[in-house]
Design a protein around this motif. Structure first.
Motif, mmCIF file in Angstrom:
data_model
loop_
_atom_site.group_PDB
_atom_site.id
_atom_site.type_symbol
_atom_site.label_atom_id
_atom_site.label_comp_id
_atom_site.label_asym_id
_atom_site.label_seq_id
_atom_site.Cartn_x
_atom_site.Cartn_y
_atom_site.Cartn_z
ATOM 1 N N ALA A 75 0.845 -1.196 0.000
ATOM 2 C CA ALA A 75 0.000 0.000 0.000
ATOM 3 C C ALA A 75 0.880 1.246 0.000
ATOM 4 C CB ALA A 75 -0.909 -0.013 1.227
ATOM 5 N N PHE A 76 0.410 2.266 -0.713
ATOM 6 C CA PHE A 76 1.124 3.532 -0.811
ATOM 7 C C PHE A 76 0.147 4.684 -0.658
ATOM 8 C CE2 PHE A 76 3.682 0.551 -3.162
ATOM 9 C CZ PHE A 76 4.988 0.922 -2.905
ATOM 10 N N ILE A 77 0.591 5.728 0.015
ATOM 11 C CA ILE A 77 -0.117 7.017 0.038
ATOM 12 C C ILE A 77 0.885 8.053 -0.437
ATOM 13 C CG2 ILE A 77 -1.132 8.827 1.478
ATOM 14 C CD1 ILE A 77 -2.341 6.692 3.250
ATOM 15 N N ASP A 78 0.510 8.809 -1.448
ATOM 16 C CA ASP A 78 1.393 9.837 -2.027
ATOM 17 C C ASP A 78 2.782 9.289 -2.342
ATOM 18 O OD1 ASP A 78 -0.642 11.757 -1.851
ATOM 19 O OD2 ASP A 78 -0.058 12.316 0.198
ATOM 20 N N GLY A 79 2.829 8.065 -2.863
ATOM 21 C CA GLY A 79 4.088 7.451 -3.256
ATOM 22 C C GLY A 79 4.900 6.862 -2.115
ATOM 23 N N LYS A 80 4.429 6.995 -0.873
ATOM 24 C CA LYS A 80 5.145 6.462 0.298
ATOM 25 C C LYS A 80 4.573 5.096 0.659
ATOM 26 C CE LYS A 80 6.033 7.530 5.225
ATOM 27 N NZ LYS A 80 6.182 6.283 5.759
ATOM 28 N N HIS A 81 5.449 4.116 0.775
ATOM 29 C CA HIS A 81 5.036 2.773 1.181
ATOM 30 C C HIS A 81 4.556 2.829 2.627
ATOM 31 C CE1 HIS A 81 6.016 -1.207 3.001
ATOM 32 N NE2 HIS A 81 5.195 -1.555 2.042
ATOM 33 N N ILE A 82 3.351 2.266 2.887
ATOM 34 C CA ILE A 82 2.790 2.351 4.237
ATOM 35 C C ILE A 82 2.442 0.995 4.848
ATOM 36 C CG2 ILE A 82 1.908 4.667 3.845
ATOM 37 C CD1 ILE A 82 -0.925 3.252 3.635
ATOM 38 N N GLY A 83 2.468 -0.081 4.059
ATOM 39 C CA GLY A 83 2.147 -1.381 4.634
ATOM 40 C C GLY A 83 2.128 -2.501 3.617
ATOM 41 N N ASN A 84 2.052 -3.714 4.141
ATOM 42 C CA ASN A 84 2.037 -4.942 3.330
ATOM 43 C C ASN A 84 0.949 -5.873 3.824
ATOM 44 O OD1 ASN A 84 4.510 -3.937 2.524
ATOM 45 N ND2 ASN A 84 5.604 -5.839 2.858
ATOM 46 N N CYS A 85 0.459 -6.681 2.922
ATOM 47 C CA CYS A 85 -0.429 -7.788 3.266
ATOM 48 C C CYS A 85 -0.065 -8.934 2.324
ATOM 49 C CB CYS A 85 -1.889 -7.391 3.101
ATOM 50 S SG CYS A 85 -3.066 -8.610 3.709
ATOM 51 N N SER A 86 0.287 -10.065 2.902
ATOM 52 C CA SER A 86 0.773 -11.186 2.097
ATOM 53 C C SER A 86 -0.172 -12.371 2.143
ATOM 54 C CB SER A 86 2.147 -11.641 2.592
ATOM 55 O OG SER A 86 3.086 -10.618 2.391
ATOM 56 N N LEU A 87 -0.243 -13.048 1.021
ATOM 57 C CA LEU A 87 -0.992 -14.294 0.847
ATOM 58 C C LEU A 87 0.027 -15.350 0.449
ATOM 59 C CD1 LEU A 87 -3.571 -16.012 0.203
ATOM 60 C CD2 LEU A 87 -3.493 -14.994 -2.073
ATOM 61 N N MET A 88 0.098 -16.433 1.244
ATOM 62 C CA MET A 88 1.083 -17.479 0.983
ATOM 63 C C MET A 88 0.444 -18.849 1.113
ATOM 64 S SD MET A 88 3.855 -15.613 3.368
ATOM 65 C CE MET A 88 2.501 -15.242 4.451
ATOM 66 N N SER A 89 0.894 -19.771 0.285
ATOM 67 C CA SER A 89 0.412 -21.139 0.426
ATOM 68 C C SER A 89 1.024 -21.727 1.692
ATOM 69 C CB SER A 89 0.770 -21.973 -0.805
ATOM 70 O OG SER A 89 2.170 -22.047 -0.954
ATOM 71 N N ILE A 90 0.307 -22.647 2.311
ATOM 72 C CA ILE A 90 0.808 -23.311 3.521
ATOM 73 C C ILE A 90 1.947 -24.266 3.158
ATOM 74 C CG2 ILE A 90 0.202 -24.923 5.393
ATOM 75 C CD1 ILE A 90 -1.074 -22.237 5.867
ATOM 76 N N ALA A 91 1.738 -25.033 2.094
ATOM 77 C CA ALA A 91 2.728 -26.013 1.637
ATOM 78 C C ALA A 91 2.380 -26.412 0.210
ATOM 79 C CB ALA A 91 2.734 -27.236 2.557
ATOM 80 N N PRO A 92 3.334 -26.972 -0.532
ATOM 81 C CA PRO A 92 3.081 -27.310 -1.935
ATOM 82 C C PRO A 92 2.365 -28.654 -2.140
ATOM 83 C CG PRO A 92 5.349 -27.795 -1.396
ATOM 84 C CD PRO A 92 4.743 -27.169 -0.171
#
Length: 177
Positions: A75-92
């Motif tokens: 996420a960005f506000i006015d070009g500044k990075h402000i946060g992350n949210c990740s989606l990951m598999s548990i295992a293959p």
């Protein structure tokens, strides 16, 4: 996975841009890890444990872009990075293919503005659209604001991990799954 850029408005009326992380975000993401690890006791690392290089972060981000069922949303506000949210598999493995793990963190100054909820809802929608049936996360038991948000989005507590983290002062904190 690549995710097309979208914009949302936060509770303060600011425009927030959501998109997948890109290799050119590496330096900002490393700084984010260091800063957010110092701002809250709820993340898994101490700031000095953030030793990843930009080259390593570039490879990590590229792996997320190349993965069919994983997403690192930033996420960005006015070009500044402000946060992350990740989606990951548990295992293959096929037997785990219905499950995914989600993680989210924002710089402290952007918490409580609806950004985290919007990011997490976006990631949950992506997860559902690509075939995940069950999203999982871990939250520290004292992180009441995050727990309230997760419950609003349909998460339910299914277990407690006692003494999940041990701090420098030798105190412990439980985690909920």
């Amino acid at each position: 996975m690549e995710f097309g850029e979208i914009s949302i408005k936060d509770k303060l009326g600011r425009t927030v841009i959501l998109r997948n992380a890109r290799p050119e975000d590496s330096a900002a993401l490393i700084e984010y890890l260091r800063t957010t690890s110092a701002e809250t006791p709820y993340l898994i690392r101490e700031p000095e444990e953030i030793t990843i290089t930009e080259e390593q972060e570039n490879k990590f981000i590229q792996a997320k872009i190349d993965a069919e069922r994983e997403l690192m949303l930033v996420a960005f506000i006015d070009g500044k990075h402000i946060g992350n949210c990740s989606l990951m598999s548990i295992a293959p493995y096929k037997r785990y293919s219905h499950r995914c793990d989600v993680e989210i963190a924002l710089y402290k100054e952007f918490c409580g503005c609806g950004i985290g909820k919007a990011m997490l809802q976006t990631v949950l929608d992506v997860a559902k659209n690509i075939g995940y049936e069950q999203a999982e996360l871990e939250v520290m038991a004292e992180n009441k604001d995050a727990i309230a948000m997760y419950e609003k989005l349909g998460f339910e507590k299914f277990g407690t991990f006692p003494d999940n983290m041990k701090y420098a002062d030798r105190s412990y904190m439980d985690a909920y799954w």
